[in-house]
Each structure stands twice: as C-alpha cells, then as structure tokens.
Scaffold this active site. Structure first.
Site, PDB file in Angstrom:
ATOM      1  CB  SER A 153     134.303  28.282  36.248  1.00 20.35           C
ATOM      2  OG  SER A 153     134.291  29.066  35.115  1.00 20.35           O
ATOM      3  CG  HIS A 193     135.843  29.228  40.808  1.00 19.35           C
ATOM      4  ND1 HIS A 193     135.038  28.130  40.872  1.00 19.35           N
ATOM      5  CD2 HIS A 193     135.233  30.070  39.915  1.00 19.35           C
ATOM      6  CE1 HIS A 193     134.009  28.278  40.078  1.00 19.35           C
ATOM      7  NE2 HIS A 193     134.096  29.446  39.485  1.00 19.35           N
ATOM      8  CD  GLU A 247     135.758  25.152  43.409  1.00 17.40           C
ATOM      9  OE1 GLU A 247     135.414  25.817  42.418  1.00 17.40           O
ATOM     10  OE2 GLU A 247     135.458  23.950  43.540  1.00 17.40           O
ATOM     11  CG  ASN A 295     131.394  25.375  37.777  1.00 21.32           C
ATOM     12  OD1 ASN A 295     130.203  25.635  37.940  1.00 21.32           O
ATOM     13  ND2 ASN A 295     132.320  26.313  37.681  1.00 21.32           N
TER      14      ASN A 295
HETATM   15  N1  CAA Z   1     126.618  43.103  42.460  1.00 25.13           N
HETATM   16  C1  CAA Z   1     126.518  43.482  43.745  1.00 25.13           C
HETATM   17  N2  CAA Z   1     125.438  43.238  44.511  1.00 25.13           N
HETATM   18  C2  CAA Z   1     124.411  42.627  43.936  1.00 25.13           C
HETATM   19  C3  CAA Z   1     124.416  42.217  42.590  1.00 25.13           C
HETATM   20  C4  CAA Z   1     125.597  42.489  41.840  1.00 25.13           C
HETATM   21  N3  CAA Z   1     125.715  42.134  40.565  1.00 25.13           N
HETATM   22  N4  CAA Z   1     123.243  41.613  42.315  1.00 25.13           N
HETATM   23  C5  CAA Z   1     122.513  41.646  43.451  1.00 25.13           C
HETATM   24  N5  CAA Z   1     123.226  42.238  44.434  1.00 25.13           N
HETATM   25  C6  CAA Z   1     122.827  42.453  45.820  1.00 25.13           C
HETATM   26  C7  CAA Z   1     121.708  43.473  45.903  1.00 25.13           C
HETATM   27  O1  CAA Z   1     122.231  44.769  45.983  1.00 25.13           O
HETATM   28  C8  CAA Z   1     121.013  43.051  47.186  1.00 25.13           C
HETATM   29  O2  CAA Z   1     121.719  43.569  48.303  1.00 25.13           O
HETATM   30  P1  CAA Z   1     120.920  44.056  49.619  1.00 25.13           P
HETATM   31  O3  CAA Z   1     120.047  42.897  50.033  1.00 25.13           O
HETATM   32  O4  CAA Z   1     122.001  44.354  50.596  1.00 25.13           O
HETATM   33  O5  CAA Z   1     120.132  45.225  49.192  1.00 25.13           O
HETATM   34  C9  CAA Z   1     121.174  41.533  47.221  1.00 25.13           C
HETATM   35  O6  CAA Z   1     122.283  41.228  46.343  1.00 25.13           O
HETATM   36  C10 CAA Z   1     119.944  40.819  46.734  1.00 25.13           C
HETATM   37  O7  CAA Z   1     119.649  41.315  45.432  1.00 25.13           O
HETATM   38  P2  CAA Z   1     118.207  41.509  44.850  1.00 25.13           P
HETATM   39  O8  CAA Z   1     117.258  41.866  45.963  1.00 25.13           O
HETATM   40  O9  CAA Z   1     118.285  42.451  43.689  1.00 25.13           O
HETATM   41  O10 CAA Z   1     117.825  40.133  44.182  1.00 25.13           O
HETATM   42  P3  CAA Z   1     117.716  38.706  44.784  1.00 25.13           P
HETATM   43  O11 CAA Z   1     117.260  38.687  46.194  1.00 25.13           O
HETATM   44  O12 CAA Z   1     116.954  37.989  43.756  1.00 25.13           O
HETATM   45  O13 CAA Z   1     119.235  38.169  44.799  1.00 25.13           O
HETATM   46  C11 CAA Z   1     121.087  37.119  43.830  1.00 25.13           C
HETATM   47  C12 CAA Z   1     120.034  38.187  43.654  1.00 25.13           C
HETATM   48  C13 CAA Z   1     122.005  37.475  44.985  1.00 25.13           C
HETATM   49  C14 CAA Z   1     121.898  37.093  42.537  1.00 25.13           C
HETATM   50  C15 CAA Z   1     120.383  35.735  44.135  1.00 25.13           C
HETATM   51  O14 CAA Z   1     119.385  35.496  43.170  1.00 25.13           O
HETATM   52  C16 CAA Z   1     121.335  34.582  44.160  1.00 25.13           C
HETATM   53  O15 CAA Z   1     122.012  34.326  45.138  1.00 25.13           O
HETATM   54  N6  CAA Z   1     121.376  33.800  43.040  1.00 25.13           N
HETATM   55  C17 CAA Z   1     122.241  32.655  42.903  1.00 25.13           C
HETATM   56  C18 CAA Z   1     123.614  33.138  42.532  1.00 25.13           C
HETATM   57  C19 CAA Z   1     124.593  32.005  42.366  1.00 25.13           C
HETATM   58  O16 CAA Z   1     124.293  30.839  42.527  1.00 25.13           O
HETATM   59  N7  CAA Z   1     125.827  32.370  42.011  1.00 25.13           N
HETATM   60  C20 CAA Z   1     126.853  31.424  41.750  1.00 25.13           C
HETATM   61  C21 CAA Z   1     126.822  31.095  40.310  1.00 25.13           C
HETATM   62  S1  CAA Z   1     128.082  29.929  39.930  1.00 25.13           S
HETATM   63  C22 CAA Z   1     129.432  30.850  39.728  1.00 25.13           C
HETATM   64  O17 CAA Z   1     129.469  32.052  39.811  1.00 25.13           O
HETATM   65  C23 CAA Z   1     130.665  30.093  39.459  1.00 25.13           C
HETATM   66  C24 CAA Z   1     130.839  29.496  38.160  1.00 25.13           C
HETATM   67  O18 CAA Z   1     131.947  29.053  37.939  1.00 25.13           O
HETATM   68  C25 CAA Z   1     129.824  29.346  37.118  1.00 25.13           C
END
Ligand code: CAA
Length: 285
Positions: free
Chosen positions: A120, A141, A153, A191
């Site tokens: 990242s 990424h 990315e 990031n």
């Molecule tokens: N694996 C697979 N699918 C998942 C999952 C996982 N770990 N977690 C959630 N999902 C799926 C669920 O199955 C659900 O699918 P359906 O709608 O098809 O049923 C969908 O995602 C939504 O999940 P939930 O209803 O349980 O929960 P939510 O609506 O609160 O969404 C979330 C959860 C998708 C994580 C949402 O909160 C989100 O988008 N959060 C932000 C995530 C983000 O910003 N990620 C990037 C982080 S930065 C990074 O990764 C890079 C880095 O370098 C740090």
C-alpha cells in the site's frame, strides 16, 4: 501483452485470500502460498465460506463456486509457485519482509514470470531492485474487501516495462476492477490522500475535538463515506495505518505526515483494529 493463466499469491491474510478468491472466480488457476499453516488454513477456509455465502445470496451458482474453489491450490511450499505466470505478493506491510520475499520469489519462480506487490505504500522501484528482473515487477494495489472494491491501483517502478504494466492492467480489468495508474512515490495516490485523513481523525480524537462515535458519524453522514475514518482505520488495521504513515513521513520528509502519538500508542498496546477485536471500536472476534 503476456498470456497469464496461473497466478500465485503470497500471503493468505485478508488481502491475499480476497485476491485469490477473485482470481479463481475470473477463471485463473491460483496457487495460494503462506509460510504459516494456521494462516493458510484460515485463509483457504475463509474463501470457501465466502463462495458458499455468495451461493446463498444467489450471487453465483453452487457449481461455479465449487469450480472456483477447485482452481485454488493452497501450499506451504514457496517453490510450488515456480510455474506461475504472475505472482502477487500480499504479505505484511514491512519493507524488509517484502525484500526477503521478492529475493526468494526471484529464485523460485520461472525467470520470465511477472512479479507484483500489493504493497500500500512501499516503493516498487526498491522492491524490484532486489530481484534480477526489475522490468517484470510492478505494483498491483487491491482494496479491502477485495471481492467488493472496484479499484486496483497500478504502480509503475522505474524499470517496469510497458508490457509488464499493460499485462497487470489487463489482469485487473479481467477481474472486473478499474485500473488506475500511479507513479512510484510514497503512498502512491490512494494512501497519499486516505492515510493523512485517517491520521487527522486520530489527531481530532487525541486533541479532544470529538469522541470516536461523533468523528465517525460526522464523516459518514457529513461526507457520504461508507465508514467513518476511525472505523475504516480499524478495518484496515491500525498497525498497517501506522506503517503507511511512517512510509509517508520518512519518504516525503514533511512533518505534516507525522503519525499521531495516539495511533502509535494504540499499536504499542496491541490494539490492531478489527483483526484482533480492539481498535478505536471493539468487535466480537
Ligand atoms: N468479503 C466479501 N464480501 C464482503 C466482505 C468481505 N470481507 N465484507 C462485506 N462484503 C459484501 C457483503 O457480502 C455485501 O454484499 P451484498 O450487498 O451483495 O450482499 C456487501 O459487501 C455489503 O456488506 P454489508 O451489508 O455486510 O456491510 P456494509 O454495507 O456496511 O458494507 C463495506 C461493508 C463494503 C466494507 C463498506 O462498509 C465499505 O465500502 N467500507 C469502506 C471500505 C474501504 O474504504 N476500503 C478501502 C480501504 S483502503 C485499502 O484497502 C487500501 C489500503 O492500502 C489501506
């Protein structure tokens, strides 16, 4: 452009297992390697559970889930990656560890295979330089959770060729992701922007501007983000957030990137976020 059929993944943690799942569902043969049996078994079983959940939710059928799972071979032996066309490293965000992994990959994987890192923030140019094939190394990424998030990315190291970069872009797009291109500067694009926001949220907490719940609610409802910044920090892992802030601080040399003392303290106390049940919020393990 290269023809990629077999993809190796290094690390069966939250990123590696997600990449393995999506790659297998795209039709690639996958070799999932982890050095630790517990992590490998946990990651491999987690993929099975996710595929089964998708069947229950009618996202795909049972036959596809079964054949996708069947395309994943889990192994504790790194030399099983030897015939991969592309290996994506998704180990812990630690420079020395990544250098060691790439040195070993360079020895065991066939010489013309592409190597990519899911780092990242760590320099792709530096990672590539520990191998004898820097032109075949790039950054790939993925975002967490990999099956849900639409972005990859792409990071081009100094020596990465057009053929390498276009091939990893095509692989990401075949996996259903949008590929954005970033240069090899600390934190790349995602990031460089995301982590200072998270770090600033920790400062707001540290300075008593608002409580955890209010900071998260303010940013969720006030800026339409799916998670508040402290909840997102827990989701990413506070140790990972700190590691990325350190890379930004050291790499860019500007005090505006200094990690908040409270973030350091949480990590020192072993509060890593969702992965061990305790961060800015608490979670059922
Ligand atoms: N694996 C697979 N699918 C998942 C999952 C996982 N770990 N977690 C959630 N999902 C799926 C669920 O199955 C659900 O699918 P359906 O709608 O098809 O049923 C969908 O995602 C939504 O999940 P939930 O209803 O349980 O929960 P939510 O609506 O609160 O969404 C979330 C959860 C998708 C994580 C949402 O909160 C989100 O988008 N959060 C932000 C995530 C983000 O910003 N990620 C990037 C982080 S930065 C990074 O990764 C890079 C880095 O370098 C740090």
């Amino acid at each position: 452009m290269r023809n990629i059929q077999v993809i190796g993944i290094v690390g069966a943690g939250q990123m590696g297992r997600g990449i393995a799942q999506v790659a297998a569902q795209t039709g690639y043969q996958v070799v999932l390697f982890d050095a630790f049996k517990n992590s490998l078994d946990f990651g491999h079983n987690f993929i099975k559970t996710q595929l089964d959940k998708g069947v229950e939710k009618a996202k795909w059928n049972a036959e596809d889930a079964k054949s996708s799972f069947g395309r994943i071979r889990a192994t504790l032996d790194m030399s099983d990656l030897k015939n991969c066309d592309l290996v994506i490293e998704a180990a812990t965000e630690n420079k020395m560890l990544k250098f060691e992994i790439f040195r070993k990959l360079d020895e065991v994987v066939k010489p013309d295979a592409l190597l990519a890192s899911n780092t990242s923030s760590i320099s792709i140019t530096e990672i590539a330089a520990v191998t004898k094939r820097p032109s075949l190394v790039s950054g790939m990424h993925f975002m967490n959770p990999v099956p849900v998030m639409k972005l990859v990315e792409g990071i081009r190291g100094l020596e990465t060729t057009d053929e390498t970069f276009n091939t990893v872009a095509a692989v990401a797009e075949k996996m259903g992701k949008t590929f954005v291109r970033a240069k090899d500067f600390p934190g790349f694009a995602v990031n460089r922007i995301l982590m200072p926001m998270i770090n600033e949220a920790v400062y707001a907490l540290y300075e008593g501007v608002a409580e955890v719940k209010d900071i998260d609610t303010a940013m969720k409802l006030g800026t339409n983000q799916p998670m508040g910044p402290l909840e997102l920090a827990d989701f990413i892992g506070l140790d990972t957030c700190l590691a990325i802030m350190n890379v930004l601080h050291e790499g860019l040399g500007d005090t505006k990137y200094r990690p908040c003392p409270l973030l350091k303290q949480y990590v020192a106390a072993g509060r890593f976020g969702r992965k061990n049940g305790k961060g800015f919020h608490t979670y059922d393990k």
